[in-house]
Design a protein around this motif. Structure first.
Motif, short mmCIF file in Angstrom:
data_model
loop_
_atom_site.label_atom_id
_atom_site.label_comp_id
_atom_site.label_asym_id
_atom_site.label_seq_id
_atom_site.Cartn_x
_atom_site.Cartn_y
_atom_site.Cartn_z
N GLY A 257 1.15 -0.72 0.30
CA GLY A 257 0.22 -0.03 -0.42
C GLY A 257 0.75 1.44 0.08
N LEU A 258 2.30 1.35 0.76
CA LEU A 258 2.83 2.73 0.53
C LEU A 258 3.71 2.82 -0.41
CD1 LEU A 258 4.22 2.26 4.49
CD2 LEU A 258 3.43 3.89 3.60
N LYS A 259 3.51 1.56 -1.33
CA LYS A 259 4.59 1.73 -1.90
C LYS A 259 3.79 1.99 -3.04
CE LYS A 259 7.69 -2.80 -1.74
NZ LYS A 259 8.77 -1.69 -2.56
N ALA A 260 2.19 1.92 -3.18
CA ALA A 260 1.05 1.76 -4.70
C ALA A 260 1.50 3.50 -4.55
CB ALA A 260 0.20 1.63 -4.04
N ALA A 261 1.24 4.06 -2.78
CA ALA A 261 0.99 5.51 -2.79
C ALA A 261 1.85 6.67 -3.04
CB ALA A 261 0.62 5.92 -1.07
N LEU A 262 2.70 5.68 -2.44
CA LEU A 262 3.95 6.98 -2.74
C LEU A 262 5.28 6.37 -3.42
CD1 LEU A 262 6.07 6.92 0.87
CD2 LEU A 262 4.73 8.50 0.80
N GLY A 263 5.06 5.82 -4.59
CA GLY A 263 5.44 5.52 -6.03
C GLY A 263 6.88 6.16 -5.91
N ARG A 264 7.49 5.70 -5.41
CA ARG A 264 9.03 6.08 -5.28
C ARG A 264 9.58 4.89 -6.72
NH1 ARG A 264 13.60 6.62 -0.83
NH2 ARG A 264 14.76 7.50 -1.76
N ASP A 265 10.55 6.30 -6.76
CA ASP A 265 11.66 5.28 -7.80
C ASP A 265 12.85 4.84 -7.34
OD1 ASP A 265 10.15 6.35 -10.69
OD2 ASP A 265 10.98 8.16 -10.71
N ARG A 266 13.03 3.54 -7.94
CA ARG A 266 14.07 2.98 -7.55
C ARG A 266 15.47 3.59 -8.14
NH1 ARG A 266 12.87 -2.47 -5.17
NH2 ARG A 266 10.93 -2.30 -5.43
N PRO A 267 16.11 3.35 -7.75
CA PRO A 267 17.69 3.85 -8.57
C PRO A 267 17.95 3.79 -10.05
CG PRO A 267 18.07 2.95 -6.13
CD PRO A 267 16.48 2.35 -6.63
N GLN A 268 19.06 4.45 -10.92
CA GLN A 268 18.49 3.86 -12.17
C GLN A 268 19.86 4.13 -12.92
OE1 GLN A 268 15.65 2.94 -13.63
NE2 GLN A 268 14.79 2.91 -12.20
N TRP A 269 20.33 2.90 -13.16
CA TRP A 269 21.82 3.33 -13.66
C TRP A 269 22.20 2.34 -14.96
CZ3 TRP A 269 24.45 4.70 -9.26
CH2 TRP A 269 23.59 4.33 -7.62
N PRO A 270 23.00 3.73 -15.48
CA PRO A 270 23.35 2.75 -16.81
C PRO A 270 24.02 1.72 -16.76
CG PRO A 270 25.36 4.63 -16.10
CD PRO A 270 23.65 4.86 -14.59
N ASP A 271 24.49 1.37 -16.21
CA ASP A 271 25.15 -0.62 -16.08
C ASP A 271 24.35 -0.75 -14.84
OD1 ASP A 271 26.39 1.43 -14.14
OD2 ASP A 271 28.59 0.82 -13.77
N PRO A 272 23.54 -1.17 -14.51
CA PRO A 272 22.86 -2.14 -13.47
C PRO A 272 23.73 -3.62 -13.35
CG PRO A 272 21.44 -1.55 -14.95
CD PRO A 272 22.59 -1.06 -15.35
N VAL A 273 24.12 -3.40 -11.75
CA VAL A 273 24.01 -5.13 -11.90
C VAL A 273 22.46 -6.34 -11.22
CG1 VAL A 273 26.23 -4.22 -10.67
CG2 VAL A 273 24.78 -4.58 -8.95
#
Length: 235
Positions: free
Chosen positions: A117-133
């Protein structure tokens, strides 16, 4: 079906440690949710600095990344934690402690609902990387891995206390719980799929939920939150 003992009324006093823990964690959780929602600049800056530092290390250490992925995807995965709760609830039900089995399972389920519910309410983006692991889906706050691990470990430790576990077993379980919570939090940030505040938020919310769940069972069923008595059996 497990029933409260005749002297249940004498056990209904709330454990002050749990009250303090639940209250403090709830207040801090609410404050953190607000700060994340308004994207308070100093906190976002700390998040970014920690994420960048760990990501720079991760992209140069593929072996360590692999270890962290195994730990986070198998050992401390939310479904692993839920499986532990399911097995525990079944064992409690089989022993006749049916209210306790229900309470443990319901707390775990409610934890999942709250975090989603909190994830849906806040909708915070995860870290974005050009070279994700690594990669992860859905919103970032709070960390579901961390919150689920905290709730699961807290409930299992509580049950060990109710069972009257020997000091050696209790200390071993406590160390395993601390390592699990700290470890899963580190893996989520190191793999670049969560911010530091996602992990802190999951920890605080999980601790608050577990504390109030234990207090609720104590009040509802009239059993001490901590004690040396054996788990109840059906009469």
């Amino acid at each position: 079906m497990d029933r409260p003992p005749p002297s249940a009324a004498g056990h209904r006093r709330a454990d002050p440690r749990l009250v303090r823990t639940g209250t403090v964690c709830t207040v801090l959780s609410v404050a953190l949710v607000v700060l994340v929602a308004v994207r308070w600049s100093p906190l976002m800056s700390v998040d970014r600095t920690i994420a960048d530092t760990l990501h720079r290390s991760a992209v140069t250490e593929p072996a360590l990344v692999h270890v962290n992925r195994v730990l986070t995807d198998w050992v401390w995965d939310p479904w692993t934690m839920r499986a532990l709760i399911a097995v525990t609830a079944i064992a409690l039900w089989w022993r006749g402690a049916r209210w306790l089995a229900f309470w443990v399972a319901a707390t775990s389920a409610l934890s999942t609902l709250v975090q989603n519910g909190l994830k849906a309410a806040l909708g915070r983006d995860r870290p974005q990387w050009p070279d994700p692991v690594d990669s992860a889906q859905y919103a970032a706050f709070p960390s579901g891995h961390v919150m689920t691990t905290v709730v699961t470990c807290a409930l299992l430790l509580w049950l060990l206390r109710l069972k009257g576990a020997a000091p050696l077993w209790w200390r071993t379980a406590l160390v395993a719980a601390v390592v699990s919570v700290v470890g899963v939090g580190f893996t989520r940030i190191y793999l670049g799929v969560h911010w530091m505040t996602d992990v802190v938020g999951g920890t605080l919310l999980g601790a608050a939920m577990a504390s109030f769940s234990i207090l609720g069972y104590t009040a509802f069923r009239g059993r001490p939150a901590f004690g040396r008595a054996s788990l109840p059996r059906s009469s």
